[in-house]
Motif scaffolding. Sequence first.
Motif, PDB file in Angstrom:
ATOM      1  N   ALA A 124       0.869  -1.176   0.000  1.00 25.76           N
ATOM      2  CA  ALA A 124       0.000   0.000   0.000  1.00 25.76           C
ATOM      3  C   ALA A 124       0.905   1.224   0.000  1.00 25.76           C
ATOM      4  CB  ALA A 124      -0.915   0.010   1.225  1.00 25.76           C
ATOM      5  N   THR A 125       0.612   2.181  -0.884  1.00 22.68           N
ATOM      6  CA  THR A 125       1.449   3.369  -1.018  1.00 22.68           C
ATOM      7  C   THR A 125       0.629   4.631  -0.812  1.00 22.68           C
ATOM      8  OG1 THR A 125       1.077   3.442  -3.409  1.00 22.68           O
ATOM      9  CG2 THR A 125       3.017   2.230  -2.628  1.00 22.68           C
ATOM     10  N   TYR A 126       1.323   5.677  -0.408  1.00 21.34           N
ATOM     11  CA  TYR A 126       0.695   6.998  -0.281  1.00 21.34           C
ATOM     12  C   TYR A 126       1.547   7.997  -1.047  1.00 21.34           C
ATOM     13  CZ  TYR A 126      -0.811  11.450   1.678  1.00 21.34           C
ATOM     14  OH  TYR A 126      -1.258  12.735   1.821  1.00 21.34           O
ATOM     15  N   HIS A 127       0.948   8.689  -2.020  1.00 21.27           N
ATOM     16  CA  HIS A 127       1.623   9.660  -2.866  1.00 21.27           C
ATOM     17  C   HIS A 127       1.091  11.062  -2.531  1.00 21.27           C
ATOM     18  CE1 HIS A 127       3.178   6.532  -5.749  1.00 21.27           C
ATOM     19  NE2 HIS A 127       2.196   5.867  -5.166  1.00 21.27           N
ATOM     20  N   PRO A 128       1.818  11.862  -1.768  1.00 20.51           N
ATOM     21  CA  PRO A 128       1.295  13.175  -1.347  1.00 20.51           C
ATOM     22  C   PRO A 128       1.207  14.197  -2.471  1.00 20.51           C
ATOM     23  CG  PRO A 128       3.556  12.900  -0.623  1.00 20.51           C
ATOM     24  CD  PRO A 128       3.140  11.586  -1.192  1.00 20.51           C
ATOM     25  N   PRO A 167       7.210  11.620  -4.831  1.00 24.73           N
ATOM     26  CA  PRO A 167       7.639  10.934  -3.609  1.00 24.73           C
ATOM     27  C   PRO A 167       6.496  10.100  -3.044  1.00 24.73           C
ATOM     28  CG  PRO A 167       7.158  13.226  -3.140  1.00 24.73           C
ATOM     29  CD  PRO A 167       7.023  13.067  -4.629  1.00 24.73           C
ATOM     30  N   TYR A 168       6.840   9.038  -2.326  1.00 23.69           N
ATOM     31  CA  TYR A 168       5.791   8.178  -1.784  1.00 23.69           C
ATOM     32  C   TYR A 168       6.291   7.428  -0.552  1.00 23.69           C
ATOM     33  CZ  TYR A 168       8.359   4.432  -4.193  1.00 23.69           C
ATOM     34  OH  TYR A 168       9.336   3.568  -4.606  1.00 23.69           O
ATOM     35  N   GLY A 199      10.212   6.252  -1.020  1.00 26.55           N
ATOM     36  CA  GLY A 199      10.841   6.250  -2.334  1.00 26.55           C
ATOM     37  C   GLY A 199      10.487   7.480  -3.139  1.00 26.55           C
ATOM     38  N   LEU A 200      11.046   7.534  -4.336  1.00 26.67           N
ATOM     39  CA  LEU A 200      10.815   8.658  -5.243  1.00 26.67           C
ATOM     40  C   LEU A 200      10.752   8.142  -6.672  1.00 26.67           C
ATOM     41  CD1 LEU A 200      10.642  11.725  -5.853  1.00 26.67           C
ATOM     42  CD2 LEU A 200      13.155  11.713  -5.997  1.00 26.67           C
ATOM     43  N   ASN A 201       9.641   8.447  -7.357  1.00 26.08           N
ATOM     44  CA  ASN A 201       9.512   8.191  -8.788  1.00 26.08           C
ATOM     45  C   ASN A 201       9.820   9.484  -9.539  1.00 26.08           C
ATOM     46  OD1 ASN A 201       8.638   5.550  -8.387  1.00 26.08           O
ATOM     47  ND2 ASN A 201       6.493   6.164  -8.278  1.00 26.08           N
ATOM     48  N   ILE A 202      10.684   9.407 -10.535  1.00 24.78           N
ATOM     49  CA  ILE A 202      11.004  10.563 -11.375  1.00 24.78           C
ATOM     50  C   ILE A 202      10.581  10.210 -12.797  1.00 24.78           C
ATOM     51  CG2 ILE A 202      12.799  12.107 -12.227  1.00 24.78           C
ATOM     52  CD1 ILE A 202      14.414  11.502  -9.749  1.00 24.78           C
ATOM     53  N   TYR A 203       9.547  10.899 -13.294  1.00 22.79           N
ATOM     54  CA  TYR A 203       9.002  10.611 -14.621  1.00 22.79           C
ATOM     55  C   TYR A 203       9.867  11.278 -15.693  1.00 22.79           C
ATOM     56  CZ  TYR A 203       4.771   8.653 -12.584  1.00 22.79           C
ATOM     57  OH  TYR A 203       3.887   7.863 -11.899  1.00 22.79           O
ATOM     58  N   LEU A 204      10.309  10.497 -16.650  1.00 25.78           N
ATOM     59  CA  LEU A 204      11.041  11.008 -17.801  1.00 25.78           C
ATOM     60  C   LEU A 204      10.108  11.230 -18.984  1.00 25.78           C
ATOM     61  CD1 LEU A 204      14.203   8.719 -17.562  1.00 25.78           C
ATOM     62  CD2 LEU A 204      13.828  10.979 -16.553  1.00 25.78           C
ATOM     63  N   GLY A 205       8.850  11.131 -18.738  1.00 32.59           N
ATOM     64  CA  GLY A 205       7.789  11.280 -19.733  1.00 32.59           C
ATOM     65  C   GLY A 205       6.520  10.771 -19.092  1.00 32.59           C
ATOM     66  N   ASP A 225      14.118   0.760   2.271  1.00 33.85           N
ATOM     67  CA  ASP A 225      13.128   0.004   3.046  1.00 33.85           C
ATOM     68  C   ASP A 225      13.765  -0.625   4.274  1.00 33.85           C
ATOM     69  OD1 ASP A 225      10.698  -0.070   1.109  1.00 33.85           O
ATOM     70  OD2 ASP A 225      12.392  -0.708  -0.130  1.00 33.85           O
ATOM     71  N   TYR A 226      12.913  -0.888   5.253  1.00 29.52           N
ATOM     72  CA  TYR A 226      13.275  -1.709   6.410  1.00 29.52           C
ATOM     73  C   TYR A 226      12.362  -2.928   6.421  1.00 29.52           C
ATOM     74  CZ  TYR A 226      13.412  -3.465  11.178  1.00 29.52           C
ATOM     75  OH  TYR A 226      13.508  -4.285  12.284  1.00 29.52           O
TER      76      TYR A 226
END
Length: 300
Positions: free
Chosen positions: A190-194, A202-203, A245-251, A261-262
């Motif tokens: 389960a993720t949370y993307h602010p 970031p998530y 983590g961090l997603n960086i979109y290149l498109g 992670d732990y």
Amino acid sequence: MNTKKLTVVTLILLSAKISFADPLIKKEDKPIINQVSEETQKNNAELEKYYAKLKYPPGFYEGAFLISFMGGGTLAPSGSFISHEKNYDNSLQYKVVTKEVGQDYYPQSSMRNDQPGLYFKPTYTPGVASQFDFEYGWKEKIGLGFTVMQNSMNAKRQDVIPGLSYYKEYVDPIPRERTIYRGNSMSFLATYHPVPRNFFDPYLVARAGVVSFTGEAHSGLTHDRFVYSNQITSGIGSIVGAGAGLNIYLGRYFGIKAEVDYYREFLKADQFSMRTLNSYQAMIGVFVNLSNVQYRLEQY
């Protein structure tokens, strides 16, 4: 009489002028109104076309479907699984130094009876970890999915050679490389993307699932002479973890990502009832947004 006629003529001329003037004004105004209306319609059409292309924009959003692959390493492993194996090594070291285990394979001239046995300090090194994530945008900022992960841990150490002799134990002459743990886990995430719909995404993530594992382990702090292998059998357990983590979109279709992670694992096998393994993981990889890819294919 002449005055009356003049007044009548004047009124007729004014009426005619007003009657002819109204159509002229309307005729002049009509093209302007039509021109503004056509320009507005054109602009609205362009905007609709633009936003239609951004139906699935860069970033996370409701309905996004991300598939990612990451690789990295395990950091600072700990827990009763590791501590038990290190305690076993300490017990074996004492037996080697005091010559309670045999080292008859060394030339007699290289070891005198009054010298302690030859023992090498063990080393523990985490192996490479790999991870696949499948994440669906359940809500604007919340994602659900599952993770498939593999991680391992190696050790270079001496050990009693199982089954060499029932009456006397013999230890390895030099340290050997061993995989003491190799786990394969599958967990729900389960993720949370602010910050949705953004190139920088970031998530926070939480995971929980099951793990199966192999490797080498000992049931006690001394070698069991009744066993012919230290291989772990029927290894199974549960795993929980949390990270950021961090997603960086290149498109709009793909990008790069990084995650820390732990994890805490609760393990059991035929050799032991319950032991824990704690670790940190640093991962980096790539991802693809299948929602955008599908939408792009639909445009052709």
